[in-house]
Design an enzyme around this catalytic site. Structure first.
Site, short mmCIF file in Angstrom:
data_model
loop_
_atom_site.label_atom_id
_atom_site.label_comp_id
_atom_site.label_asym_id
_atom_site.label_seq_id
_atom_site.Cartn_x
_atom_site.Cartn_y
_atom_site.Cartn_z
N LYS A 118 14.24 11.83 22.13
CA LYS A 118 16.09 11.66 22.28
C LYS A 118 16.52 10.18 22.72
O LYS A 118 17.51 10.02 22.20
CB LYS A 118 16.05 13.04 23.72
CG LYS A 118 15.71 14.03 22.50
CD LYS A 118 16.02 15.21 24.63
CE LYS A 118 15.14 15.12 25.67
NZ LYS A 118 13.74 15.84 25.35
N THR A 119 15.69 9.81 23.80
CA THR A 119 16.49 8.72 23.98
C THR A 119 16.80 7.38 23.26
O THR A 119 17.69 7.34 22.40
CB THR A 119 15.64 8.10 25.40
OG1 THR A 119 15.78 9.07 26.27
CG2 THR A 119 15.89 7.27 25.83
N GLU A 167 22.47 13.11 25.53
CA GLU A 167 20.97 13.66 24.49
C GLU A 167 21.28 15.10 25.14
O GLU A 167 22.00 15.75 26.33
CB GLU A 167 20.48 12.97 25.97
CG GLU A 167 19.34 11.26 25.42
CD GLU A 167 18.36 10.91 26.40
OE1 GLU A 167 17.46 11.87 26.78
OE2 GLU A 167 18.80 10.02 26.08
#
Length: 437
Positions: free
Chosen positions: A115-116, A158
């Protein structure tokens, strides 16, 4: 909540965390008065100070300004003294994130892994195309911060599945990177997680997903699938073709090529020129604690640090490290959460055995208590790695002991990789500075 941010006073409990610090920075950029506290200092707290926000270290009722809106995360229990002292409204961080995401057209990235980095790549590429997005990312970018309020029409965030808070969001574009059971205290089963992800992806106007049957099944009809088949990997990064365009990355690993393909699909869907977006990723250096090069030890070993805290992430990070062609790969792993360690110790051991030397330190408890998990420690992971019979394995519960041992074994040409979602990065920095952890 009040629409006039300049009239708002927000107090963040746990302001030094990756997500909370970003929310605080954006709230300040929108005009709110911001205060906050945390139990310990952190690199994110230092970024807050650079923006004129001074976190109070320690939690106490007197930290809360009169009538301030209190923002808290799932990690902050109801009996926290600052929550008990709150006279104004209380908001979970997901509610504030949802409120901010509604101020702009929203791209939200979810999934168990990546995600990051995928979010950071979207921000970087959109910025390189002159679209100046707003963003809230769970790691520090090349901008030196994890959040910003740009002039463009998009906000990139996110979407955290760990506590189901992603269901507060209704993005225009949603990206699903993958799905594996990771947060065992939240989800009773893989089916439970999949139902949550499917609900989230169904809320989006448009969906983008890694091209895997099980993931496509979680998305509405018409979802755009992405992949990076057969990337060329090497010490300098990777390259692959996307939409007929050659994409060159300086960050290593096949997993980052896949992350980039998803990020580029999101950028193209948001109106960026595909070729310009791909070119912009050429100088993407990664997010902090995502295969971050920390430095070199006095013994001549390179030190990298990564947030990997799931077996799949550990495997991908070790594979990326191998592309740098070290003489020996030394993996130092700090398990995160007793519940995760109990459930995945064997899988962690199998993943770590891909290194030449494995060191395991004790569990970073985070919000859990050791007494609730009798018999669970990092030793379970070390034993599982030793059972593979392929790597030299050491069990060093304390970071200080681990540091001394590493200095005794590291030599020129080694790559030492610290991994975990806790404070193991302090060990990485101590190795190159000789300051105690």
């Amino acid at each position: 909540m009040n629409d006039d941010w300049s009239a708002r006073r927000l107090h963040f409990i746990g302001i030094g965390g990756a997500g909370m610090s970003g929310l605080a920075l954006v709230a300040q950029a929108l005009g709110a008065q911001v205060t906050g506290s945390d139990r310990a200092d952190s690199p994110f707290a230092e970024r807050l100070r650079e923006h004129g926000i001074e976190p109070v270290i320690g939690h106490a009722a007197e930290n809360v300004p009169p009538n301030a809106e209190v923002v808290y995360s799932t990690a902050i229990p109801p009996d926290n003294p600052e929550r008990l002292a709150a006279a104004g409204p209380e908001h979970h961080r997901a509610d504030l994130l949802a409120e901010i995401s509604r101020l702009r057209r929203c791209i939200a990235v979810t999934g168990t892994h990546g995600k990051t980095t995928t979010t950071a790549m979207i921000v970087h590429a959109l910025g390189g195309c002159g679209l100046d997005p707003s963003y809230l990312v769970g790691g520090e970018l090349s901008t030196g911060t994890n959040a910003g309020w740009g002039t463009g029409e998009w906000v990139v965030v996110e979407a955290d599945e760990s506590d189901r808070s992603l269901l507060k969001l209704e993005p225009e574009i949603a990206v699903l990177t993958n799905a594996e059971l990771d947060h065992h205290a939240t989800y009773a089963s893989m089916r439970d997680l999949e139902a949550t992800l499917a609900e989230f992806m169904g809320r989006a106007e448009r969906a983008i997903v890694w091209d895997r049957p099980g993931l496509l099944a979680l998305c509405p009809p018409g979802a755009i699938a992405y992949d990076a088949p057969a990337p060329v990997l090497g010490p300098d990064g990777s390259r692959f073709r996307w939409r007929g365009i050659e994409v060159v990355l300086s960050v290593p690993g096949a997993h980052n090529a896949i992350n980039a393909a998803g990020a580029l699909e999101a950028c193209a869907m948001a109106g960026a020129d595909p070729a310009a977006a791909a070119a912009a990723l050429a100088d993407f250096r990664g997010a902090r604690r995502r295969f971050e090069r920390v430095g070199e030890t006095a013994e001549g070993a390179l030190v990298y640090d990564d947030y990997a805290h799931h077996p799949t992430e550990v495997s991908a990070t070790l594979a990326a490290a191998r592309t740098l062609e070290p003489k020996r790969l030394v993996a130092v792993f700090q398990p995160h959460l007793y519940s995760r360690t109990r459930a995945l110790a064997s899988a962690f051991g199998a993943a770590l055995a891909a290194a030449d030397v494995v060191m395991v330190v004790d569990v970073y408890a985070a919000r859990e208590r050791s007494e609730d998990f009798p018999g669970v420690s990092g030793r379970l992971v070390a034993a599982a790695a030793a059972d593979q019979g392929t790597a030299r394995v050491a069990w060093m519960p304390a970071l200080t002991d681990a540091e001394r041992y590493l200095h005794s074994i590291l030599r020129p040409g080694d790559l030492c990789l610290t991994m975990g979602a806790g404070d193991v990065d302090s060990l990485a920095r101590a190795l190159i500075s000789r300051l105690p952890v």
